[in-house]
Write a protein that holds these residues in place. Structure first.
Motif, PDB file in Angstrom:
ATOM      1  N   UNK A 124       0.874  -1.189  -0.011  1.00 45.87           N
ATOM      2  CA  UNK A 124      -0.143  -0.144   0.161  1.00 45.87           C
ATOM      3  C   UNK A 124       0.916   1.286   0.136  1.00 45.87           C
ATOM      4  N   UNK A 125       0.420   2.097  -0.937  1.00 48.33           N
ATOM      5  CA  UNK A 125       0.996   3.480  -0.894  1.00 48.33           C
ATOM      6  C   UNK A 125       0.074   4.562  -1.261  1.00 48.33           C
ATOM      7  N   UNK A 126       0.311   5.882  -0.922  1.00 52.95           N
ATOM      8  CA  UNK A 126      -0.441   6.980  -1.362  1.00 52.95           C
ATOM      9  C   UNK A 126      -0.195   7.294  -2.794  1.00 52.95           C
ATOM     10  N   UNK A 127      -1.103   8.060  -3.267  1.00 56.16           N
ATOM     11  CA  UNK A 127      -0.988   8.466  -4.651  1.00 56.16           C
ATOM     12  C   UNK A 127       0.290   9.235  -4.969  1.00 56.16           C
ATOM     13  N   UNK A 128       0.504  10.165  -4.048  1.00 56.40           N
ATOM     14  CA  UNK A 128       1.823  11.042  -4.315  1.00 56.40           C
ATOM     15  C   UNK A 128       3.222   9.875  -4.440  1.00 56.40           C
ATOM     16  N   UNK A 129       3.094   8.999  -3.956  1.00 58.74           N
ATOM     17  CA  UNK A 129       4.427   7.844  -3.738  1.00 58.74           C
ATOM     18  C   UNK A 129       4.057   7.258  -5.093  1.00 58.74           C
ATOM     19  N   UNK A 130       2.856   6.588  -5.605  1.00 56.67           N
ATOM     20  CA  UNK A 130       2.593   6.165  -7.026  1.00 56.67           C
ATOM     21  C   UNK A 130       3.234   7.020  -7.990  1.00 56.67           C
ATOM     22  N   UNK A 131       2.793   8.225  -7.784  1.00 56.79           N
ATOM     23  CA  UNK A 131       3.013   9.179  -9.062  1.00 56.79           C
ATOM     24  C   UNK A 131       4.618   9.359  -9.436  1.00 56.79           C
ATOM     25  N   UNK A 132       5.315   9.442  -8.152  1.00 61.57           N
ATOM     26  CA  UNK A 132       6.775   9.331  -8.151  1.00 61.57           C
ATOM     27  C   UNK A 132       7.418   8.223  -8.794  1.00 61.57           C
TER      28      UNK A 132
ATOM     29  N   UNK B  91       5.781   5.874 -10.723  1.00 60.60           N
ATOM     30  CA  UNK B  91       5.290   5.561 -12.130  1.00 60.60           C
ATOM     31  C   UNK B  91       5.741   6.611 -13.068  1.00 60.60           C
ATOM     32  N   UNK B  92       6.356   7.809 -12.562  1.00 56.96           N
ATOM     33  CA  UNK B  92       6.559   8.912 -13.276  1.00 56.96           C
ATOM     34  C   UNK B  92       5.323   9.404 -14.182  1.00 56.96           C
ATOM     35  N   UNK B  93       4.271   9.526 -13.467  1.00 57.85           N
ATOM     36  CA  UNK B  93       2.946   9.993 -13.730  1.00 57.85           C
ATOM     37  C   UNK B  93       2.570  11.407 -13.338  1.00 57.85           C
ATOM     38  N   UNK B  94       1.747  12.163 -13.780  1.00 58.74           N
ATOM     39  CA  UNK B  94       1.322  13.278 -13.112  1.00 58.74           C
ATOM     40  C   UNK B  94       0.332  12.874 -11.984  1.00 58.74           C
ATOM     41  N   UNK B  95       0.253  13.925 -11.005  1.00 60.12           N
ATOM     42  CA  UNK B  95      -0.647  13.540  -9.852  1.00 60.12           C
ATOM     43  C   UNK B  95      -2.043  13.476 -10.234  1.00 60.12           C
ATOM     44  N   UNK B  96      -2.434  14.440 -11.025  1.00 59.73           N
ATOM     45  CA  UNK B  96      -4.023  14.340 -11.645  1.00 59.73           C
ATOM     46  C   UNK B  96      -4.172  12.866 -12.174  1.00 59.73           C
ATOM     47  N   UNK B  97      -3.411  12.420 -13.339  1.00 57.42           N
ATOM     48  CA  UNK B  97      -3.258  11.236 -13.934  1.00 57.42           C
ATOM     49  C   UNK B  97      -3.686  10.054 -13.040  1.00 57.42           C
ATOM     50  N   UNK B  98      -2.572  10.113 -11.924  1.00 57.44           N
ATOM     51  CA  UNK B  98      -2.743   8.858 -11.068  1.00 57.44           C
ATOM     52  C   UNK B  98      -3.843   9.012 -10.232  1.00 57.44           C
ATOM     53  N   UNK B  99      -4.373  10.273  -9.639  1.00 55.44           N
ATOM     54  CA  UNK B  99      -5.554  10.314  -8.932  1.00 55.44           C
ATOM     55  C   UNK B  99      -6.801   9.849  -9.705  1.00 55.44           C
TER      56      UNK B  99
END
Length: 398
Positions: free
Chosen positions: A35-43, A45-53
């Motif tokens: 488990x991890x928050x969207x901010x860590x996933x964004x980093x 995956x190298x995807x923008x926070x809005x895309x991940x969200x």
């Protein structure tokens, strides 16, 4: 199976289509790292926070992801980790072995929900397919309808060319020969109505260890699984490498030398089959090794010398594999109790030290963690991976 059940399973989650690359990437990261928050996933995956969200909201709405407990103690509002939802998907895994067949049902997190086993002196195709059909029907009937709709397939783990591995102590060719003409995938689909994936049994065990066990600790390693016959797997760059024809890591075929100096294979020197032969010589039933785990301890008089020989063979085989690829570790597991595995690993470590290692970097010798169900669990992992995760590649790291 009844037509109603076939329709229910075959029109479920497996028919929702191929998920896009970014969804698979985020799901693979959560499977690999937890488990991890969207901010860590964004980093990662190298995807923008809005895309991940946006992706996370969609997957949560589909029941594939769920929210974890808020993480407090940092500056700003608490972060909420996302994690795989256990009830988000299910998959069957069937291991066809030379002494037993296992069927398991796992959830999206790898949790074991159901299991069934059939033991025998030799595998008879009709008996095994009847067992598969009856067990899938029974398990699916007991599930909530909404969960049964989320069964995404069946993975089958079977030995490579099983008909070429007869029991040399008995004439069982009549039992093994029919497998040569059987299309496992087609027959299993007819019996269950599920999409079916097929993979080598030792590779499946390696996949289970890599996905749910200690394989997460290492980037490159070789894996030995000791069943009735020994097999193996190869992991490169955090991915199980299957090879051009799905037979990479056929470590049981490594060359060895018999007691009289004759050329043999590792499978002839370091398999549970060798222990079975020892038991038959003193009129003991070897079937107890598969049906009664405690027998491994009560039969220590015969198990101990087998462990000694197997450890010596594995020590040589481990270094042989490292002469081809600079593996970080060698993982060892098998269809025996945990205490037997730990003893075997300890012995292999001691024997490796005594070997000629000129030109080699000694790998770590470690025990696996999944055990006897590894092949069935690894088989069940395949449909889940095909539906939700990044497909294995030695060039992609998640």
């Amino acid at each position: 199976m009844e037509d109603g059940l076939i329709r229910s399973l075959s029109t479920g989650l497996s028919q929702k289509g191929v998920r896009d690359h970014n969804e698979r990437l985020l799901l693979s990261l959560l499977q690999r790292h937890g488990p991890m928050p969207g901010s860590d996933l964004s980093r990662l995956a190298e995807l923008s926070p809005p895309t991940v969200s946006s992706i996370l909201r969609r997957l949560e709405g589909e029941g594939i992801l769920e929210r974890g407990d808020p993480v407090r103690g940092k500056v700003g509002k608490p972060s909420i980790p996302m994690k795989l939802a256990p009830d988000g998907a299910f998959s069957f895994g069937l291991k066809i072995g030379r002494r037993s067949t296992d069927l398991v049902l796992i959830d999206l997190t790898g949790g074991l929900r159901e299991e069934r086993q059939l033991t025998y002196p030799a595998p008879v195709p009709e008996d095994i397919f009847d067992f598969l059909e009856d067990s899938v029907r029974s398990i699916a009937d007991q599930m909530e309808p909404s969960h049964a709709d989320r069964i995404c397939g069946l993975g089958i783990a079977a030995p490579f060319e099983m008909w070429n591995w007869p029991d040399r102590t008995k004439d069982l060719s009549a039992a093994f020969a029919p497998w040569e003409g059987i299309d496992l995938r087609k027959e299993a689909q007819l019996r269950t109505g599920l999409p079916v994936s097929l993979l080598n049994d030792a590779t499946a065990a390696c996949q289970a260890e890599h996905t749910y066990g200690r394989g997460k600790e290492f980037r490159d390693y070789a894996y030995f699984f000791i069943g009735a016959f020994i097999g193996g797997g190869v992991v490169l760059n955090n991915s199980v490498f299957e090879g051009r024809q799905g037979n990479a890591g056929a470590l049981g075929s490594l060359r060895s030398i018999g007691p009289n100096g004759e050329s043999m294979q590792l499978v002839d020197m370091a398999s549970i089959h060798q222990l079975e032969l020892r038991l038959r010589e003193v009129d003991l039933d070897p079937q107890q090794l598969w049906s009664d785990p405690d027998s491994w301890h009560s039969l220590s008089r015969y198990v101990d010398p087998w462990l000694g020989q197997t450890a010596q063979e594995l020590a040589k085989a481990a270094l042989s594999t490292c002469s081809v690829i600079d593996f970080e570790a060698i993982l060892i597991d098998g269809a025996f109790p945990t205490s037997v595995r730990d003893d075997l690993v300890s012995r292999v470590r001691r024997y490796v030290v005594t070997q000629d290692t000129r030109g080699l970097i000694q790998p770590r010798i470690e025990g696996g963690s999944i055990g006897g169900k590894a092949r069935a669990i690894g088989a069940a992992t395949r449909p889940l991976g095909a539906q939700f995760m990044m497909q294995a590649s030695v060039g992609i790291t998640v």
